[in-house]
Scaffold this motif. Structure first.
Motif, PDB file in Angstrom:
ATOM      1  N   VAL A  90     -39.140 -54.156 -12.421  1.00 47.59           N
ATOM      2  CA  VAL A  90     -38.405 -52.943 -12.922  1.00 47.59           C
ATOM      3  C   VAL A  90     -38.300 -51.835 -11.929  1.00 47.59           C
ATOM      4  O   VAL A  90     -39.015 -51.281 -11.162  1.00 47.59           O
ATOM      5  N   ILE A  91     -37.000 -51.425 -11.682  1.00 50.80           N
ATOM      6  CA  ILE A  91     -36.590 -50.752 -10.501  1.00 50.80           C
ATOM      7  C   ILE A  91     -35.938 -49.345 -11.110  1.00 50.80           C
ATOM      8  O   ILE A  91     -35.307 -49.228 -11.961  1.00 50.80           O
ATOM      9  N   CYS A 113     -45.399 -54.451 -16.439  1.00 52.76           N
ATOM     10  CA  CYS A 113     -44.410 -54.930 -15.644  1.00 52.76           C
ATOM     11  C   CYS A 113     -44.615 -54.346 -14.056  1.00 52.76           C
ATOM     12  O   CYS A 113     -45.366 -53.531 -13.800  1.00 52.76           O
ATOM     13  N   HIS A 114     -44.068 -55.086 -13.088  1.00 54.04           N
ATOM     14  CA  HIS A 114     -44.134 -54.855 -11.667  1.00 54.04           C
ATOM     15  C   HIS A 114     -43.259 -53.746 -11.482  1.00 54.04           C
ATOM     16  O   HIS A 114     -41.770 -54.157 -11.618  1.00 54.04           O
ATOM     17  N   TRP A 115     -43.277 -52.584 -10.846  1.00 55.81           N
ATOM     18  CA  TRP A 115     -42.401 -51.751 -10.428  1.00 55.81           C
ATOM     19  C   TRP A 115     -42.012 -51.624  -8.934  1.00 55.81           C
ATOM     20  O   TRP A 115     -42.581 -52.184  -8.168  1.00 55.81           O
ATOM     21  N   ARG A 120     -38.000 -45.724  -1.966  1.00 49.62           N
ATOM     22  CA  ARG A 120     -38.851 -46.229  -0.887  1.00 49.62           C
ATOM     23  C   ARG A 120     -39.077 -47.564  -0.341  1.00 49.62           C
ATOM     24  O   ARG A 120     -39.789 -47.944   0.564  1.00 49.62           O
ATOM     25  N   HIS A 121     -38.438 -48.413  -1.346  1.00 55.60           N
ATOM     26  CA  HIS A 121     -38.720 -50.000  -0.788  1.00 55.60           C
ATOM     27  C   HIS A 121     -37.639 -50.604  -0.161  1.00 55.60           C
ATOM     28  O   HIS A 121     -37.310 -51.800  -0.161  1.00 55.60           O
ATOM     29  N   GLU A 168     -34.632 -57.378   0.049  1.00 62.05           N
ATOM     30  CA  GLU A 168     -35.564 -56.528   0.854  1.00 62.05           C
ATOM     31  C   GLU A 168     -36.267 -55.586   0.052  1.00 62.05           C
ATOM     32  O   GLU A 168     -37.572 -55.438   0.025  1.00 62.05           O
ATOM     33  N   LEU A 169     -35.622 -54.981  -1.166  1.00 61.59           N
ATOM     34  CA  LEU A 169     -36.294 -54.216  -2.076  1.00 61.59           C
ATOM     35  C   LEU A 169     -37.524 -54.904  -2.802  1.00 61.59           C
ATOM     36  O   LEU A 169     -38.622 -54.427  -2.851  1.00 61.59           O
ATOM     37  N   VAL A 170     -37.350 -56.236  -3.460  1.00 60.88           N
ATOM     38  CA  VAL A 170     -38.234 -57.060  -4.101  1.00 60.88           C
ATOM     39  C   VAL A 170     -39.388 -57.489  -3.030  1.00 60.88           C
ATOM     40  O   VAL A 170     -40.544 -57.032  -3.318  1.00 60.88           O
TER      41      VAL A 170
END
Lengths: 240, 240
Positions: A90-91, A113-115, A120-121, A168-170
């Motif tokens: 979840v972004i 859920c994983h945020w 910042r990512h 990259e974000l993940v």
């Protein structure tokens, strides 16, 4: 190859405090991530919700949402919960804000859920972007958000700006990040801190920087030599 | 004053024939209409659906939707039905197309909604627009559809382009319209027909024009004098 489904979420609220303010709009954008092609949108949902309190003139000005528009409107939280259940990640753009409001809802809290944070990512600086503001990122990529601060349009704008950087974000969202607080840094060195990526936290009244575990040692060296002249006084804390 | 809720709908399909082709994506945009201020978006929904058949290369190219993207996806038709039930008017850009596909669904058919077409119920020519194509209308109003032929983005683009003309659209959608077919018009007069707003219908192989009841007599006069030289041969039919 289809790898996963992700969810981009944005909320509009009556104010900044998740303890006393309320959600007035939600936007959800679900997308598919591939190993070998561009991420693609699969589903979207957006709905208003009457908070039962009045709106400040500032919120009405920023969002264009009025009390009349909210009358009788409710978000289908069980539908929202099902979007969260189906997503691997979840972004949100400035995740701490949206997460704090959404975690107050049982339907979402229970999905565990994983945020990830699209501020910042992703290392926006590395790619030459001067601002991490959503509308400026869009502008620098050649498009315009037609309805800024309407939840689903902010999600769609986020999707557009992160699409190229999704892997990259993940990846980064699974790395540990730390906040460094330059406690007691001399006032006259603030430009040096700014140049090194520190931002001013007005609430804490000090300069902060967020970085990954493997960047910590280099940062300590910089602070020791350039800021504290030998006596390390900064604080490090793991952030989620 | 809040007058009503409207719904803009768009479907992407496996082809042009509602009898044999299927919906692969739906977009819904609900908005509030006011007497004294701009219309505003209240809710949105978009979802893909696996048609159980393969997609033509042309459809994949136009929409960017692939068979992989559709795997396991289904539209929540009861949710779609509830959007239709709540709206006083349902608008589509080229309504006949979307309506033909959607009326195959019981959840929508039973709502007996009132339809309007954002192509023929707004007099775009009067406002100086040269094309009624959705993306050209957007372009002429200074913005760009980021994902053309993805259903919800077409709805949002439609909302943006019709917002100023919403009261005219609603009014016109309740007026009777007729299609005039210039049967047997001499080939050499086709430029005159075109200049007078006729479009070529390739299936029927003749020139057609759509107009309101109170424009019929003027049109008959034009056809009699300029096209048929005295012998009226055109056909008129009420369209829905």
């Amino acid at each position: 190859m289809l790898l996963d489904y992700g969810l981009i979420v944005d909320v509009e609220t009556t104010g900044l405090d998740p303890e006393k303010d309320k959600i007035i709009e939600i936007g959800l954008l679900e997308f598919a991530v591939y190993s070998d092609e561009e991420a693609k949108i699969t589903s979207m949902y957006s709905q208003l919700e009457d908070p039962g309190t009045s709106l400040s003139p500032e919120i009405i000005k920023i969002t264009g949402i009025t009390e009349t528009l909210l009358q009788g409107k409710t978000i289908d939280w069980s539908l929202v919960g099902s979007y969260f259940s189906q997503a691997s990640i979840v972004i949100a753009h400035n995740m701490e804000f949206d997460r704090a409001f959404l975690m107050k809802k049982d339907e979402i809290k229970k999905t565990q859920c994983h945020w990830a944070c699209s501020i910042r990512h992703i290392d926006w600086k590395k790619y030459g972007f001067k601002s991490q503001s959503l509308n400026y990122l869009a502008c620098d990529q050649g498009f315009v958000n037609p309805f800024p601060h309407r939840a689903l349009f902010d999600c769609a704008t986020t999707f557009q700006v992160i699409k190229k950087y999704i892997h990259e974000l993940v990846h980064n969202s699974y790395q540990k990040q730390y906040e460094i607080q330059a406690v007691g840094a001399p006032f006259e060195l603030k430009e040096k801190l700014k140049q090194n990526g520190y931002f001013w936290n007005p609430r804490k009244r000090l300069w902060c920087k967020i970085l990954f575990a493997d960047q910590l040692q280099g940062e300590r060296d910089f602070l020791k030599e350039e800021i504290y002249r030998g006596n390390l006084r900064h604080e490090e804390s793991l952030i989620d």
